[in-house]
Every structure is written in C-alpha cells, then in structure tokens.
Design an enzyme around this catalytic site. Structure first.
Site, short mmCIF file in Angstrom:
data_model
loop_
_atom_site.label_atom_id
_atom_site.label_comp_id
_atom_site.label_asym_id
_atom_site.label_seq_id
_atom_site.Cartn_x
_atom_site.Cartn_y
_atom_site.Cartn_z
N VAL A 1 27.09 25.90 -10.80
CA VAL A 1 26.11 26.92 -10.41
C VAL A 1 26.53 27.57 -9.10
CG1 VAL A 1 24.28 25.62 -11.56
CG2 VAL A 1 24.65 25.32 -9.11
N GLU B 1 26.92 9.56 -10.33
CA GLU B 1 25.78 10.13 -11.03
C GLU B 1 25.97 10.08 -12.54
OE1 GLU B 1 22.77 13.96 -10.82
OE2 GLU B 1 24.11 13.48 -9.16
N HIS C 1 32.42 20.98 -3.92
CA HIS C 1 31.45 20.25 -3.11
C HIS C 1 32.11 19.16 -2.29
CE1 HIS C 1 28.33 17.34 -2.06
NE2 HIS C 1 27.53 18.38 -2.04
N HIS D 1 24.97 25.99 -1.76
CA HIS D 1 26.29 25.90 -1.13
C HIS D 1 27.05 27.22 -1.25
CE1 HIS D 1 26.20 21.79 0.08
NE2 HIS D 1 26.02 21.32 -1.14
N GLU E 1 32.04 19.08 1.67
CA GLU E 1 31.65 17.78 2.20
C GLU E 1 32.81 16.83 2.47
OE1 GLU E 1 28.61 16.84 2.98
OE2 GLU E 1 27.49 18.56 2.22
#
Length: 335
Positions: free
Chosen positions: A277, A161, A218, A281, A249
């Site tokens: 943030v 990203e 994450h 999740h 994940e």
C-alpha cells in the site's frame, strides 16, 4: 477427518514481518501484535469525537468493498492484509488484489481480514466503516459453514506476522474440513525475479541513465530484513545499476541509499514505496515535506525529485504472483 494444511507453517519464527515493529504513531505504522489486538473492532467507534489533526483527505471509504458479507458458501478465499487507513490506497491496492483473486477463482467467495486492529478501529471511528479483523473473519466463515478455507496473505515476506497468522488460524482447524495457506509475495527465487521484472518495467519510463530510481521498503531488525539486500543484489547483477533499495526502519538506510546515489552521476531521483500500500510511510516518510523525509533529503542534496505514490498492489504483475500463490495453495488440497 478434518485437517489443517498450513503451507510453510514450520518456517522459523525468528524472521520479522515487513510491517512489524513500526515506530510511527500513525495507525498504518503500528504493529498488529498482542497489545494492538486488544483494541476490538466492534463498537469502539460510536460517538467518537472528531480529531482535528486527523487526515480526512485519503479518499472516500465508501468506495471500498470491505468484503465482510455473509452467504459465503462452501469455499472461501480469505485475503489477509496488515491494512491501511488511507482509503484510496486501500481500494487501489488491497482491494485490487482481492478483486483479481475473485476473478481468478469464481468458485470461491473472497473475503477480507486485517491483522491491525488499530487500523480497523481508526477507520471505523473516522469513516464509520467496519473491516473484519482475522478472528471476526474466521468466525464469519464458521457461522457460514465454510468447508474449504484458503488463506492468502498479502504480506511481502515470511516473518513473525505470517507465523502468528498461521498459528491464529490453526485454532479454528476443527471448524473446517480443510485450511490451506498461500505464500507471501517474496517467498522463492522465482518470486524475486518476477518482482524485479515488475518494478523495473513499471518504472522503465524513468530509466534514462540520469535518474536514480529508489524504492523504499519498511525494514525490520529481524533476519527477514535480508530480502531487501537480496533484491538490491539481484537488480545490480542484472544491470539495473541505477536502481536502489532502502528501508525506513532498518538497513539499507536512507543514508546508505543517498551515498550510493551520490556516488553516481545522477541528476534526478524517483522515489517509490516497496510496500503493498501507499499509506503513512509512503506519504510522510517518503514523500512528505518535513525535514528528514526521503524527498527533502534528496532535494537538499541537489536532486530533482519525483515521488510515485502508488503501492505494489496497483501493479498487475504483482497481483498475479498472489494469484499464483493462492492457486498453489488450492492445488495442495488435492495432493
């Protein structure tokens, strides 16, 4: 002659961003990829029916400064985030980073751009609040005749990203005199050391020898996932043997973290997101009451569990790292 100075633009694109490839159906967990980008942020929320299953208890969206104002001036600092539809967390994390950037750089107008059009569309439909996506933010900068554009991502790591962002912004290179990029949070060994200090000082009150302090990241199947193991190795080497890092994940998994905790003599467990943030999740995968969440898994294993629903963006020391990365990017304008 106009130029594009993209810090670390040539880094490998095989690394994945922390928040890419999420499996959850929540807008906060969706990857901002090409398919998501087809959902525009303009007008799609008008006349939308109320979703009875929607969570409207995430705070007052109107308290958040979406930073999509015009009258920017010659210098803009564009803070780019994946985004979250959890209103309070967005204000207390992403908003706090943006506010600190504004205070640190009074000669720059700080503006916001989200990479997740799904989140943008979701917030607009639910709350009537429109946040710029990256293209909208860049077009706003062009329309305002910005000359010097500093792009500071709030991403945690280099990955797909981040690389997609630099490529996207590069398409606007001829519109500005200069474009420079700041580093994501975990970019250098110094960054890792500063993050370690920040999270251990933040949780020092729970560090009593009988409590396992577990951070939930994450995770990604790409090579960039190694940042979690690197942080874990650093914590262990520095004597924080009751600190554990896992992911939603990828690896280390929840089962991996549980096994490490059970190998000790801990009575309590503290759970906290290793994410900018505290969104979907954190509230569901970590602190949710459903079977399989981190909270219920540790409770079922016999531990007293405390969940700290706060994102890294609420930590002043973490925000300072982003400020320093933006400063380094600005300094490159004069090099």
């Amino acid at each position: 002659m106009k130029k594009l100075t993209a810090v670390l633009l040539s880094l490998s694109v095989v690394m994945a961003m922390l928040l890419s490839g999420c499996g959850s159906s929540s807008p906060d967990a969706a990857k901002s990829d090409g398919s998501a980008a087809e959902t525009t942020a303009t007008g799609s929320g008008e006349g939308a029916a109320v979703d009875e299953e929607e969570n409207y208890e995430t705070g007052d969206a109107s308290l958040d400064n979406v930073r999509n104002q015009d009258n920017i001036g010659d210098n803009e600092l564009l803070a780019v985030s994946f985004g979250t539809s959890f209103n309070d967390s967005r204000r207390l994390t992403i908003g706090a980073i943006e506010n600190d950037l504004e205070q640190a750089f009074p000669d720059y107008s700080v503006r916001r751009g989200f990479t997740s059009n799904i989140i943008i569309d979701h917030v607009q439909k639910r709350d009537g609040i429109l946040i710029d996506d990256v293209d909208a933010a860049l077009n706003r900068a062009v329309d305002n005749n910005v000359k010097n554009l500093v792009v500071q991502p709030t991403h945690l790591m280099h990955g797909l990203e981040y690389d997609e962002l630099t490529e996207q912004v590069s398409q606007y290179a001829d519109a500005f005199d200069n474009i420079v990029f700041g580093e994501p949070l975990l970019s250098s060994d110094e960054d890792f050391a500063r993050v370690e200090q920040a999270i251990t000082e933040w949780t020092a009150e729970y560090d009593d020898g009988e409590t396992a302090i577990c951070f939930m990241g994450h995770g990604t199947e790409a090579e960039s996932n190694e940042v979690y193991q690197k942080l874990q190795d650093m914590l262990t080497a520095d004597g924080y043997e009751n600190y554990f890092v896992g992911t939603v994940e990828a690896s280390p998994t929840l089962d991996d973290v549980l096994a490490k905790v059970q190998a000790g003599s801990y009575k309590r467990v503290v759970l906290e997101p290793l994410m900018v943030v505290a969104g979907d999740h954190a509230n569901n995968d970590m602190a949710g009451d459903e079977e399989g969440s981190w909270k219920t898994t540790f409770e079922d294993a016999g531990y007293e569990v405390t969940c700290l629903l706060r994102g890294l963006g609420e930590n002043e020391a973490i925000r300072q790292i982003y400020i320093d990365h933006a400063q380094a990017a600005m300094d490159s304008l004069n090099s």
